[in-house]
Write a protein that holds these residues in place. Structure first.
Motif, PDB file in Angstrom:
ATOM      1  N   LEU A  63     -35.668 -10.134 -13.927  1.00  0.00           N
ATOM      2  CA  LEU A  63     -36.164 -11.179 -14.822  1.00  0.00           C
ATOM      3  C   LEU A  63     -35.080 -12.142 -15.288  1.00  0.00           C
ATOM      4  O   LEU A  63     -35.349 -13.053 -16.060  1.00  0.00           O
ATOM      5  N   GLY A  64     -33.843 -11.946 -14.810  1.00  0.00           N
ATOM      6  CA  GLY A  64     -32.738 -12.819 -15.178  1.00  0.00           C
ATOM      7  C   GLY A  64     -31.719 -12.121 -16.058  1.00  0.00           C
ATOM      8  O   GLY A  64     -31.833 -10.931 -16.363  1.00  0.00           O
ATOM      9  N   ASP A  65     -30.708 -12.880 -16.489  1.00  0.00           N
ATOM     10  CA  ASP A  65     -29.675 -12.357 -17.374  1.00  0.00           C
ATOM     11  C   ASP A  65     -30.268 -12.140 -18.767  1.00  0.00           C
ATOM     12  O   ASP A  65     -31.112 -12.914 -19.220  1.00  0.00           O
ATOM     13  N   PHE A  66     -29.781 -11.097 -19.469  1.00  0.00           N
ATOM     14  CA  PHE A  66     -30.372 -10.763 -20.755  1.00  0.00           C
ATOM     15  C   PHE A  66     -29.363 -10.085 -21.672  1.00  0.00           C
ATOM     16  O   PHE A  66     -28.312  -9.612 -21.236  1.00  0.00           O
ATOM     17  N   THR A  67     -29.728 -10.053 -22.947  1.00  0.00           N
ATOM     18  CA  THR A  67     -29.122  -9.142 -23.910  1.00  0.00           C
ATOM     19  C   THR A  67     -30.259  -8.265 -24.428  1.00  0.00           C
ATOM     20  O   THR A  67     -31.433  -8.661 -24.394  1.00  0.00           O
ATOM     21  N   LEU A  68     -29.909  -7.068 -24.877  1.00  0.00           N
ATOM     22  CA  LEU A  68     -30.906  -6.143 -25.415  1.00  0.00           C
ATOM     23  C   LEU A  68     -30.324  -5.484 -26.649  1.00  0.00           C
ATOM     24  O   LEU A  68     -29.212  -4.956 -26.623  1.00  0.00           O
ATOM     25  N   ARG A  69     -31.076  -5.540 -27.720  1.00  0.00           N
ATOM     26  CA  ARG A  69     -30.711  -4.815 -28.936  1.00  0.00           C
ATOM     27  C   ARG A  69     -31.856  -3.878 -29.244  1.00  0.00           C
ATOM     28  O   ARG A  69     -33.017  -4.296 -29.302  1.00  0.00           O
ATOM     29  N   ASN A  70     -31.549  -2.592 -29.390  1.00  0.00           N
ATOM     30  CA  ASN A  70     -32.595  -1.667 -29.787  1.00  0.00           C
ATOM     31  C   ASN A  70     -32.079  -0.666 -30.800  1.00  0.00           C
ATOM     32  O   ASN A  70     -30.878  -0.417 -30.907  1.00  0.00           O
ATOM     33  N   VAL A  71     -33.013  -0.124 -31.574  1.00  0.00           N
ATOM     34  CA  VAL A  71     -32.730   0.872 -32.601  1.00  0.00           C
ATOM     35  C   VAL A  71     -33.616   2.073 -32.314  1.00  0.00           C
ATOM     36  O   VAL A  71     -34.809   1.916 -32.031  1.00  0.00           O
ATOM     37  N   ARG A  72     -33.001   3.272 -32.390  1.00  0.00           N
ATOM     38  CA  ARG A  72     -33.753   4.495 -32.075  1.00  0.00           C
ATOM     39  C   ARG A  72     -33.431   5.575 -33.110  1.00  0.00           C
ATOM     40  O   ARG A  72     -32.292   5.710 -33.535  1.00  0.00           O
ATOM     41  N   ALA A  73     -34.461   6.345 -33.478  1.00  0.00           N
ATOM     42  CA  ALA A  73     -34.285   7.501 -34.350  1.00  0.00           C
ATOM     43  C   ALA A  73     -34.146   8.727 -33.461  1.00  0.00           C
ATOM     44  O   ALA A  73     -35.089   9.109 -32.756  1.00  0.00           O
ATOM     45  N   THR A 174     -29.510   1.615 -16.339  1.00  0.00           N
ATOM     46  CA  THR A 174     -30.532   0.820 -15.654  1.00  0.00           C
ATOM     47  C   THR A 174     -31.841   0.878 -16.433  1.00  0.00           C
ATOM     48  O   THR A 174     -32.095   1.835 -17.170  1.00  0.00           O
ATOM     49  N   LEU A 175     -32.637  -0.149 -16.241  1.00  0.00           N
ATOM     50  CA  LEU A 175     -34.005  -0.195 -16.734  1.00  0.00           C
ATOM     51  C   LEU A 175     -34.887  -0.503 -15.530  1.00  0.00           C
ATOM     52  O   LEU A 175     -34.601  -1.445 -14.783  1.00  0.00           O
ATOM     53  N   THR A 176     -35.931   0.289 -15.342  1.00  0.00           N
ATOM     54  CA  THR A 176     -36.857   0.054 -14.240  1.00  0.00           C
ATOM     55  C   THR A 176     -38.286   0.175 -14.765  1.00  0.00           C
ATOM     56  O   THR A 176     -38.523   0.831 -15.786  1.00  0.00           O
ATOM     57  N   GLY A 177     -39.215  -0.449 -14.068  1.00  0.00           N
ATOM     58  CA  GLY A 177     -40.614  -0.331 -14.459  1.00  0.00           C
ATOM     59  C   GLY A 177     -41.413  -1.528 -14.025  1.00  0.00           C
ATOM     60  O   GLY A 177     -40.997  -2.293 -13.149  1.00  0.00           O
ATOM     61  N   ASP A 178     -42.571  -1.679 -14.646  1.00  0.00           N
ATOM     62  CA  ASP A 178     -43.492  -2.753 -14.308  1.00  0.00           C
ATOM     63  C   ASP A 178     -43.788  -3.587 -15.541  1.00  0.00           C
ATOM     64  O   ASP A 178     -44.084  -3.048 -16.610  1.00  0.00           O
ATOM     65  N   VAL A 179     -43.670  -4.904 -15.362  1.00  0.00           N
ATOM     66  CA  VAL A 179     -43.966  -5.854 -16.424  1.00  0.00           C
ATOM     67  C   VAL A 179     -45.111  -6.730 -15.933  1.00  0.00           C
ATOM     68  O   VAL A 179     -45.015  -7.341 -14.872  1.00  0.00           O
ATOM     69  N   HIS A 180     -46.187  -6.771 -16.712  1.00  0.00           N
ATOM     70  CA  HIS A 180     -47.370  -7.545 -16.345  1.00  0.00           C
ATOM     71  C   HIS A 180     -47.496  -8.765 -17.247  1.00  0.00           C
ATOM     72  O   HIS A 180     -47.070  -8.742 -18.393  1.00  0.00           O
ATOM     73  N   GLY A 181     -48.101  -9.821 -16.708  1.00  0.00           N
ATOM     74  CA  GLY A 181     -48.406 -10.997 -17.510  1.00  0.00           C
ATOM     75  C   GLY A 181     -47.233 -11.907 -17.810  1.00  0.00           C
ATOM     76  O   GLY A 181     -47.262 -12.645 -18.789  1.00  0.00           O
ATOM     77  N   VAL A 182     -46.204 -11.880 -16.983  1.00  0.00           N
ATOM     78  CA  VAL A 182     -45.052 -12.751 -17.184  1.00  0.00           C
ATOM     79  C   VAL A 182     -45.373 -14.123 -16.604  1.00  0.00           C
ATOM     80  O   VAL A 182     -45.712 -14.238 -15.424  1.00  0.00           O
ATOM     81  N   ALA A 183     -45.254 -15.167 -17.421  1.00  0.00           N
ATOM     82  CA  ALA A 183     -45.493 -16.522 -16.936  1.00  0.00           C
ATOM     83  C   ALA A 183     -44.378 -16.906 -15.972  1.00  0.00           C
ATOM     84  O   ALA A 183     -43.220 -16.546 -16.166  1.00  0.00           O
ATOM     85  N   LYS A 184     -44.730 -17.623 -14.926  1.00  0.00           N
ATOM     86  CA  LYS A 184     -43.728 -18.065 -13.956  1.00  0.00           C
ATOM     87  C   LYS A 184     -42.805 -19.088 -14.592  1.00  0.00           C
ATOM     88  O   LYS A 184     -43.232 -19.965 -15.317  1.00  0.00           O
ATOM     89  N   GLU A 185     -41.530 -18.947 -14.316  1.00  0.00           N
ATOM     90  CA  GLU A 185     -40.516 -19.863 -14.820  1.00  0.00           C
ATOM     91  C   GLU A 185     -39.578 -20.201 -13.675  1.00  0.00           C
ATOM     92  O   GLU A 185     -39.260 -19.349 -12.856  1.00  0.00           O
ATOM     93  N   GLU A 186     -39.109 -21.394 -13.646  1.00  0.00           N
ATOM     94  CA  GLU A 186     -38.150 -21.810 -12.631  1.00  0.00           C
ATOM     95  C   GLU A 186     -36.713 -21.551 -13.048  1.00  0.00           C
ATOM     96  O   GLU A 186     -35.816 -21.617 -12.250  1.00  0.00           O
ATOM     97  N   CYS A 187     -36.492 -21.251 -14.344  1.00  0.00           N
ATOM     98  CA  CYS A 187     -35.132 -21.214 -14.853  1.00  0.00           C
ATOM     99  C   CYS A 187     -34.468 -19.849 -14.789  1.00  0.00           C
ATOM    100  O   CYS A 187     -33.366 -19.686 -15.258  1.00  0.00           O
ATOM    101  N   TYR A 188     -35.126 -18.834 -14.252  1.00  0.00           N
ATOM    102  CA  TYR A 188     -34.409 -17.566 -14.132  1.00  0.00           C
ATOM    103  C   TYR A 188     -34.189 -17.276 -12.655  1.00  0.00           C
ATOM    104  O   TYR A 188     -34.877 -17.770 -11.794  1.00  0.00           O
ATOM    105  N   THR A 189     -33.157 -16.473 -12.414  1.00  0.00           N
ATOM    106  CA  THR A 189     -32.797 -16.156 -11.044  1.00  0.00           C
ATOM    107  C   THR A 189     -33.058 -14.686 -10.762  1.00  0.00           C
ATOM    108  O   THR A 189     -33.255 -13.895 -11.660  1.00  0.00           O
ATOM    109  N   LYS A 190     -32.996 -14.348  -9.511  1.00  0.00           N
ATOM    110  CA  LYS A 190     -33.173 -12.993  -8.975  1.00  0.00           C
ATOM    111  C   LYS A 190     -34.598 -12.655  -8.804  1.00  0.00           C
ATOM    112  O   LYS A 190     -35.435 -12.537  -9.533  1.00  0.00           O
TER     113      LYS A 190
END
Length: 190
Positions: A63-73, A174-190
């Motif tokens: 889905l392109g380059d990203f940052t991820l912030r998450n909090v877990r108990a 790594t993160l793997t899985g299925d993402v549904h309903g993503v709108a098409k964008e021209e600005c991300y790569t891969k």
């Protein structure tokens, strides 16, 4: 125009807009890699007998380059696991959490933790974490997103406090899985 023609045009326009929205959404099988840091969080999820962990990752993937912030108990009490059961291993279940991806195009992808745990090798101090997230939506191209992601993470202690409790961690994974309903964008790569 008569009433039937106007009604027919309205129905046709509605069908065209629904079809157009469907044509501009993707179902993506994703694979993303990341690295970053983890440590105790100032955010308290109010889960009894847990410690709150906060991750700050950067990465790239489908889905392109990203940052991820998450909090877990993470439970303070060891649990049982079929994959983490050696005499020198400790399993700590992850009881609650959430995260937000931010992509280069500004789109946000939101997640909630559904299952997971940390398997700590007491001999090496290395932890392997396996966490499942449910995608709950987002903004921009992820406004209608849904699906599931599995995070596999390797965690190494960078520094401990004076009592010997790990305080800062280096992480890769790594993160793997299925993402549904993503709108098409021209600005991300891969």
């Amino acid at each position: 125009m008569n009433r039937i023609t106007v009604k027919s045009l309205a129905v046709f326009a509605l069908m065209l807009s629904v079809g157009s929205a469907a044509a501009h959404a993707n179902d993506e099988h994703v694979k993303m890699t990341f690295s970053g840091t983890a440590g105790n969080s100032a955010i308290n999820l109010q889960q009894p007998n847990t410690s709150n962990d906060e991750d700050s990752f950067a990465g790239e993937g489908t889905l392109g380059d990203f940052t991820l912030r998450n909090v877990r108990a993470i439970s303070n009490a060891p649990g049982s696991s079929t994959t983490c059961s050696g005499s020198n291993q400790l399993f700590l279940p992850e009881l609650a959490g959430a995260g937000v991806f931010r992509f280069k195009d500004g789109g946000l992808l939101e997640l909630t933790l559904t299952d997971g745990g940390d398997c700590i090798d007491l001999t090496t101090g290395i932890a392997t974490c396996l966490v499942t997230f449910k995608i709950t939506g987002g903004t921009g191209r992820f406004k209608n997103a849904s699906g599931n992601l599995t995070m596999t993470e390797t965690v190494l202690t960078v520094i401990s406090d004076t009592l010997g409790n790990p305080a800062l961690f280096a992480t890769t994974g790594t993160l793997t899985g299925d993402v549904h309903g993503v709108a098409k964008e021209e600005c991300y790569t891969k």
